[in-house]
Design a protein around this motif. Structure first.
Motif, PDB file in Angstrom:
ATOM      1  N   ASP A  94       0.803  -1.227   0.000  1.00 36.14           N
ATOM      2  CA  ASP A  94       0.000   0.000   0.000  1.00 36.14           C
ATOM      3  C   ASP A  94       0.835   1.276   0.000  1.00 36.14           C
ATOM      4  OD1 ASP A  94      -2.374  -1.519   0.058  1.00 36.14           O
ATOM      5  OD2 ASP A  94      -2.228  -1.717   2.239  1.00 36.14           O
ATOM      6  N   GLY A  95       1.864   1.326  -0.828  1.00 35.08           N
ATOM      7  CA  GLY A  95       2.703   2.508  -0.923  1.00 35.08           C
ATOM      8  C   GLY A  95       3.713   2.631   0.204  1.00 35.08           C
ATOM      9  N   GLY A  96       3.746   1.649   1.080  1.00 37.07           N
ATOM     10  CA  GLY A  96       4.689   1.664   2.190  1.00 37.07           C
ATOM     11  C   GLY A  96       5.354   0.300   2.317  1.00 37.07           C
ATOM     12  N   THR A  97       5.538  -0.127   3.557  1.00 31.32           N
ATOM     13  CA  THR A  97       6.231  -1.379   3.837  1.00 31.32           C
ATOM     14  C   THR A  97       5.503  -2.172   4.907  1.00 31.32           C
ATOM     15  OG1 THR A  97       8.365  -0.358   3.356  1.00 31.32           O
ATOM     16  CG2 THR A  97       8.415  -2.371   4.672  1.00 31.32           C
ATOM     17  N   GLN A  98       5.348  -3.452   4.664  1.00 34.44           N
ATOM     18  CA  GLN A  98       4.935  -4.336   5.752  1.00 34.44           C
ATOM     19  C   GLN A  98       6.221  -4.875   6.359  1.00 34.44           C
ATOM     20  OE1 GLN A  98       1.582  -7.149   5.778  1.00 34.44           O
ATOM     21  NE2 GLN A  98       3.140  -8.718   6.152  1.00 34.44           N
ATOM     22  N   LEU A  99       6.457  -4.512   7.603  1.00 33.71           N
ATOM     23  CA  LEU A  99       7.641  -4.948   8.327  1.00 33.71           C
ATOM     24  C   LEU A  99       7.245  -6.153   9.187  1.00 33.71           C
ATOM     25  CD1 LEU A  99      10.253  -2.907  10.168  1.00 33.71           C
ATOM     26  CD2 LEU A  99       8.920  -4.516  11.485  1.00 33.71           C
ATOM     27  N   THR A 100       7.968  -7.238   9.024  1.00 34.35           N
ATOM     28  CA  THR A 100       7.760  -8.413   9.862  1.00 34.35           C
ATOM     29  C   THR A 100       9.070  -8.729  10.563  1.00 34.35           C
ATOM     30  OG1 THR A 100       6.110  -9.308   8.319  1.00 34.35           O
ATOM     31  CG2 THR A 100       7.081 -10.854   9.919  1.00 34.35           C
ATOM     32  N   LEU A 101       9.028  -8.709  11.886  1.00 32.58           N
ATOM     33  CA  LEU A 101      10.181  -9.078  12.696  1.00 32.58           C
ATOM     34  C   LEU A 101       9.920 -10.450  13.296  1.00 32.58           C
ATOM     35  CD1 LEU A 101      12.795  -8.727  14.347  1.00 32.58           C
ATOM     36  CD2 LEU A 101      11.432  -7.449  16.023  1.00 32.58           C
ATOM     37  N   ARG A 102      10.850 -11.365  13.096  1.00 26.89           N
ATOM     38  CA  ARG A 102      10.824 -12.678  13.743  1.00 26.89           C
ATOM     39  C   ARG A 102      12.006 -12.704  14.702  1.00 26.89           C
ATOM     40  NH1 ARG A 102       7.315 -15.713  10.550  1.00 26.89           N
ATOM     41  NH2 ARG A 102       6.997 -14.762   8.517  1.00 26.89           N
ATOM     42  N   HIS A 103      11.699 -12.684  15.983  1.00 29.10           N
ATOM     43  CA  HIS A 103      12.725 -12.644  17.035  1.00 29.10           C
ATOM     44  C   HIS A 103      12.701 -13.997  17.737  1.00 29.10           C
ATOM     45  CE1 HIS A 103      14.359 -10.357  20.821  1.00 29.10           C
ATOM     46  NE2 HIS A 103      14.943 -11.531  20.668  1.00 29.10           N
ATOM     47  N   THR A 104      13.785 -14.754  17.605  1.00 27.56           N
ATOM     48  CA  THR A 104      13.873 -16.086  18.192  1.00 27.56           C
ATOM     49  C   THR A 104      14.718 -16.012  19.465  1.00 27.56           C
ATOM     50  OG1 THR A 104      13.656 -17.082  16.009  1.00 27.56           O
ATOM     51  CG2 THR A 104      14.538 -18.490  17.755  1.00 27.56           C
ATOM     52  N   PHE A 105      14.209 -16.640  20.542  1.00 23.63           N
ATOM     53  CA  PHE A 105      14.821 -16.538  21.866  1.00 23.63           C
ATOM     54  C   PHE A 105      14.510 -17.805  22.657  1.00 23.63           C
ATOM     55  CE2 PHE A 105      10.721 -14.643  21.558  1.00 23.63           C
ATOM     56  CZ  PHE A 105      10.015 -15.086  22.677  1.00 23.63           C
ATOM     57  N   ALA A 106      15.010 -17.892  23.894  1.00 29.45           N
ATOM     58  CA  ALA A 106      14.925 -19.131  24.659  1.00 29.45           C
ATOM     59  C   ALA A 106      13.743 -19.231  25.626  1.00 29.45           C
ATOM     60  CB  ALA A 106      16.220 -19.352  25.438  1.00 29.45           C
ATOM     61  N   LYS A 107      13.337 -18.160  26.255  1.00 21.89           N
ATOM     62  CA  LYS A 107      12.344 -18.233  27.330  1.00 21.89           C
ATOM     63  C   LYS A 107      11.009 -17.628  26.898  1.00 21.89           C
ATOM     64  CE  LYS A 107      15.833 -18.033  30.924  1.00 21.89           C
ATOM     65  NZ  LYS A 107      16.401 -17.232  32.011  1.00 21.89           N
ATOM     66  N   ARG A 108       9.988 -18.465  26.789  1.00 21.29           N
ATOM     67  CA  ARG A 108       8.663 -18.052  26.312  1.00 21.29           C
ATOM     68  C   ARG A 108       8.106 -16.868  27.103  1.00 21.29           C
ATOM     69  NH1 ARG A 108       4.162 -16.341  25.648  1.00 21.29           N
ATOM     70  NH2 ARG A 108       2.381 -17.352  24.711  1.00 21.29           N
ATOM     71  N   ASP A 109       8.343 -16.835  28.427  1.00 19.96           N
ATOM     72  CA  ASP A 109       7.758 -15.773  29.242  1.00 19.96           C
ATOM     73  C   ASP A 109       8.361 -14.397  28.964  1.00 19.96           C
ATOM     74  OD1 ASP A 109      10.192 -16.400  30.433  1.00 19.96           O
ATOM     75  OD2 ASP A 109       9.424 -16.316  32.486  1.00 19.96           O
ATOM     76  N   GLU A 110       9.427 -14.324  28.176  1.00 23.14           N
ATOM     77  CA  GLU A 110      10.011 -13.033  27.811  1.00 23.14           C
ATOM     78  C   GLU A 110       9.314 -12.382  26.611  1.00 23.14           C
ATOM     79  OE1 GLU A 110      14.150 -14.103  27.299  1.00 23.14           O
ATOM     80  OE2 GLU A 110      14.595 -13.501  29.355  1.00 23.14           O
ATOM     81  N   ALA A 111       8.444 -13.120  25.926  1.00 25.25           N
ATOM     82  CA  ALA A 111       7.798 -12.608  24.713  1.00 25.25           C
ATOM     83  C   ALA A 111       7.080 -11.274  24.921  1.00 25.25           C
ATOM     84  CB  ALA A 111       6.855 -13.649  24.126  1.00 25.25           C
ATOM     85  N   PRO A 112       6.231 -11.108  25.954  1.00 24.92           N
ATOM     86  CA  PRO A 112       5.563  -9.808  26.114  1.00 24.92           C
ATOM     87  C   PRO A 112       6.539  -8.655  26.341  1.00 24.92           C
ATOM     88  CG  PRO A 112       4.442 -11.496  27.413  1.00 24.92           C
ATOM     89  CD  PRO A 112       5.725 -12.107  26.916  1.00 24.92           C
TER      90      PRO A 112
END
Length: 172
Positions: A106-124
């Motif tokens: 749409d005239g801009g950018t769809q930015l997708t970040l995939r951040h891989t890490f070890a501890k699920r509870d750190e996601a928020p």
């Protein structure tokens, strides 16, 4: 300074118990080339990212990313694994992996970040941090910079509320 980080981004977390990946998607009204420059150029990164880079990230190879939290600095080894301008940037950051995907939309950018890490509870926590960083990035690219917001300074800009909201979103 008045700063509104905007609504929650599209976000999910997937994993196998050993490694987790958050997927953060945000539409930016700027062309991929402009977003790419901000993701890779050392001087631009220092205006929005949670770290300072020892060099531009547009070249594959070893570097150092320095976490900045007020007066505290923590150097973390990093390796740029892929740098395919202006669509894909992938690098390690300590034990984590960051993959930035840029697609015209749409005239801009769809930015997708995939951040891989070890501890699920750190996601928020990661989502709240990236949310603020990308909001700062958007303002920087729009020519209305608000200054970098990182580390403990993020609390004054809604980090706690964003963390709680992303935790609720991921739980639902």
């Amino acid at each position: 300074m008045s700063f509104d980080p905007g609504p929650l981004a599209e976000a999910t977390v997937a994993g196998d118990g050993e490694q987790w990946s958050l997927i953060f998607v945000r539409a930016l009204p700027h062309p991929p080339e402009k977003v790419w420059a901000a993701l890779t150029e050392r001087t631009r990164l220092d205006q929005w990212a949670p770290f300072a880079a020892a060099r531009d990230l547009s070249v594959i190879g070893e570097t150092t990313l320095t976490m900045v939290d007020g007066p505290d600095r923590t150097d973390l080894p990093a390796t740029v694994l892929r740098a395919e301008a202006p669509t894909l940037l992938e690098y390690t950051w300590g034990d984590d992996l960051l993959r930035w995907e840029l697609a015209p939309a749409d005239g801009g950018t769809q930015l997708t970040l995939r951040h891989t890490f070890a501890k699920r509870d750190e996601a928020p926590m990661f989502l709240a941090g990236w949310h603020l960083c990308v909001a700062v990035l958007d303002r920087l690219l729009a020519g209305d910079p608000v200054g970098v917001i990182r580390g403990r300074d993020a609390i004054a800009y809604g980090w706690d509320e964003l963390r709680a909201a992303y935790a609720e979103k991921l739980a639902g």
